[in-house]
Design an enzyme around this catalytic site. Structure first.
Site, PDB file in Angstrom:
ATOM      1  CD  GLU A  32      -2.531   1.093   2.756  1.00 26.57           C
ATOM      2  OE1 GLU A  32      -3.764   1.118   2.753  1.00 26.57           O
ATOM      3  OE2 GLU A  32      -1.859   0.992   3.809  1.00 26.57           O
ATOM      4  CG  HIS A  34       2.790   3.529   3.853  1.00 29.24           C
ATOM      5  ND1 HIS A  34       2.223   2.412   3.278  1.00 29.24           N
ATOM      6  CD2 HIS A  34       2.361   3.522   5.146  1.00 29.24           C
ATOM      7  CE1 HIS A  34       1.501   1.773   4.190  1.00 29.24           C
ATOM      8  NE2 HIS A  34       1.575   2.419   5.323  1.00 29.24           N
ATOM      9  CG  ASP A  43       0.438  -0.818   6.299  1.00 25.28           C
ATOM     10  OD1 ASP A  43       1.086   0.061   6.901  1.00 25.28           O
ATOM     11  OD2 ASP A  43      -0.726  -0.646   5.892  1.00 25.28           O
ATOM     12  CG  HIS A 118      -3.503  -3.012   5.784  1.00 27.41           C
ATOM     13  ND1 HIS A 118      -3.341  -1.745   5.261  1.00 27.41           N
ATOM     14  CD2 HIS A 118      -4.516  -3.590   5.074  1.00 27.41           C
ATOM     15  CE1 HIS A 118      -4.231  -1.582   4.274  1.00 27.41           C
ATOM     16  NE2 HIS A 118      -4.945  -2.678   4.154  1.00 27.41           N
ATOM     17  CD  GLU A 120      -7.173  -0.122   5.209  1.00 24.09           C
ATOM     18  OE1 GLU A 120      -6.300  -0.376   6.068  1.00 24.09           O
ATOM     19  OE2 GLU A 120      -7.055   0.808   4.394  1.00 24.09           O
ATOM     20  CG  HIS A 175      -1.895   5.743   5.626  1.00 28.09           C
ATOM     21  ND1 HIS A 175      -1.685   4.392   5.619  1.00 28.09           N
ATOM     22  CD2 HIS A 175      -1.454   6.190   4.436  1.00 28.09           C
ATOM     23  CE1 HIS A 175      -1.160   4.036   4.470  1.00 28.09           C
ATOM     24  NE2 HIS A 175      -1.006   5.108   3.731  1.00 28.09           N
ATOM     25  CD  GLU A 180       1.785   3.283   8.909  1.00 31.77           C
ATOM     26  OE1 GLU A 180       1.377   2.116   8.805  1.00 31.77           O
ATOM     27  OE2 GLU A 180       1.492   4.183   8.080  1.00 31.77           O
TER      28      GLU A 180
HETATM   29 ZN    ZN Z   1       0.594   1.834   7.087  1.00 36.63          ZN
HETATM   30 MN    MN Z   2      -2.356   0.300   5.839  1.00 31.52          MN
END
Ligand code: ZN
Ligand code: MN
Length: 257
Positions: A32, A34, A43, A118, A120, A175, A180
């Site tokens: 994904e 970033h 992630d 992650h 989701e 995010h 992160e």
């Molecule tokens: Zn992430």
């Molecule tokens: Mn994520």
């Protein structure tokens, strides 16, 4: 020191762990976007690093990371429009986690921890665990304990207050932001380019979704909150926090020494 990574073990070394009842950690990630400053694998790298630290601390091992996750959502990951964001359907993720857990159980694992990186993925990892518990029961396995968490839920309140003096935006909007980015600066500084960090204002979303997402909801960089104050020392503190506190939870729930 002997490796804690299953991928680096011979089968007899793995079999030995199963005989001794060693817990197995399964990191679940995503591929994904970033932002401009971090890679697509954040992630996956982060729960893998957290799991590896925990495994060394409590005497567990780490199974290969599941590197894809459920579909990126605009409100917590920027959504699917970013080049490279590549996701599983829910049924695929459920099957992938279920298959891996069922085979680990077949090999003798009875203490399994799913460490999610992650947002989701949450409910789909739960569904996989529910189904694999049913599989195990049908196989006559009665001594199985499965632990599951999002690693960031272990962030200590005092550390969070220190990292976000102006107030915490929430883990969804974090995010590619301070948490992160700081952890990546600690774990894989070679993959972070702070010179490319976007200076977008925090993303603002209405209390609903549209499909497709409306223009302007997701900042162009894909970073959902400002991350300018991220640094490696914060990442070190976070990693220490997660290894200690998730490690303590595993010791308790798996009745480890
Ligand atoms: Zn992430
Ligand atoms: Mn994520």
């Amino acid at each position: 020191m002997a490796t804690v990574l299953m991928q680096e073990m011979t089968w007899p070394a793995f079999a030995d762990h199963m005989k001794r009842g060693t817990p197995v950690l399964v990191p679940v990630g995503a591929t994904e976007q970033h932002g401009y400053h971090m890679p697509l694998g954040v992630d996956a790298y982060l729960p893998t690093a957290v799991s590896t630290g925990i495994a060394k601390a409590v005497g567990a091992i780490v199974a290969p990371t599941i590197n894809y996750g459920y579909k990126s959502q605009p409100k917590m990951g920027g959504g699917p429009a970013f080049p490279g964001t590549t996701s599983f359907d829910a049924s695929t993720l459920i099957s992938a986690v279920r298959d891996v857990l069922r085979d680990l159980i077949r090999h003798g694992a009875r203490k399994i921890a799913v460490i999610n990186g992650h947002y989701e993925n949450q409910m789909f990892t739960i569904e996989a665990i529910e189904l694999v518990r049913r599989d195990a029961a049908m196989l006559g396995v009665t001594d199985l304990t499965i632990f599951r968490c999002e690693y960031w839920d272990f962030t200590r309140k005092d550390l969070l207050a220190k990292l976000f003096p102006a107030g915490f935006p929430g883990y969804d909007l974090e995010h590619a932001a301070i948490l992160e980015t700081s952890m990546m600066l600690h774990v894989r500084p070679d993959l972070v380019d702070m010179a490319r960090l976007a200076n977008d204002p925090p993303a603002k979303f209405p209390p609903y979704e549209t499909f497709p997402v409306r223009d302007g909801w997701v900042p162009p960089s894909g970073v959902l909150s400002p991350a300018g104050t991220a640094d490696a020392e914060k990442g070190r503190l976070l990693m220490e926090n997660y290894v200690e506190d998730i490690g303590a939870a595993l010791r308790k729930e798996f009745a480890l020494a």
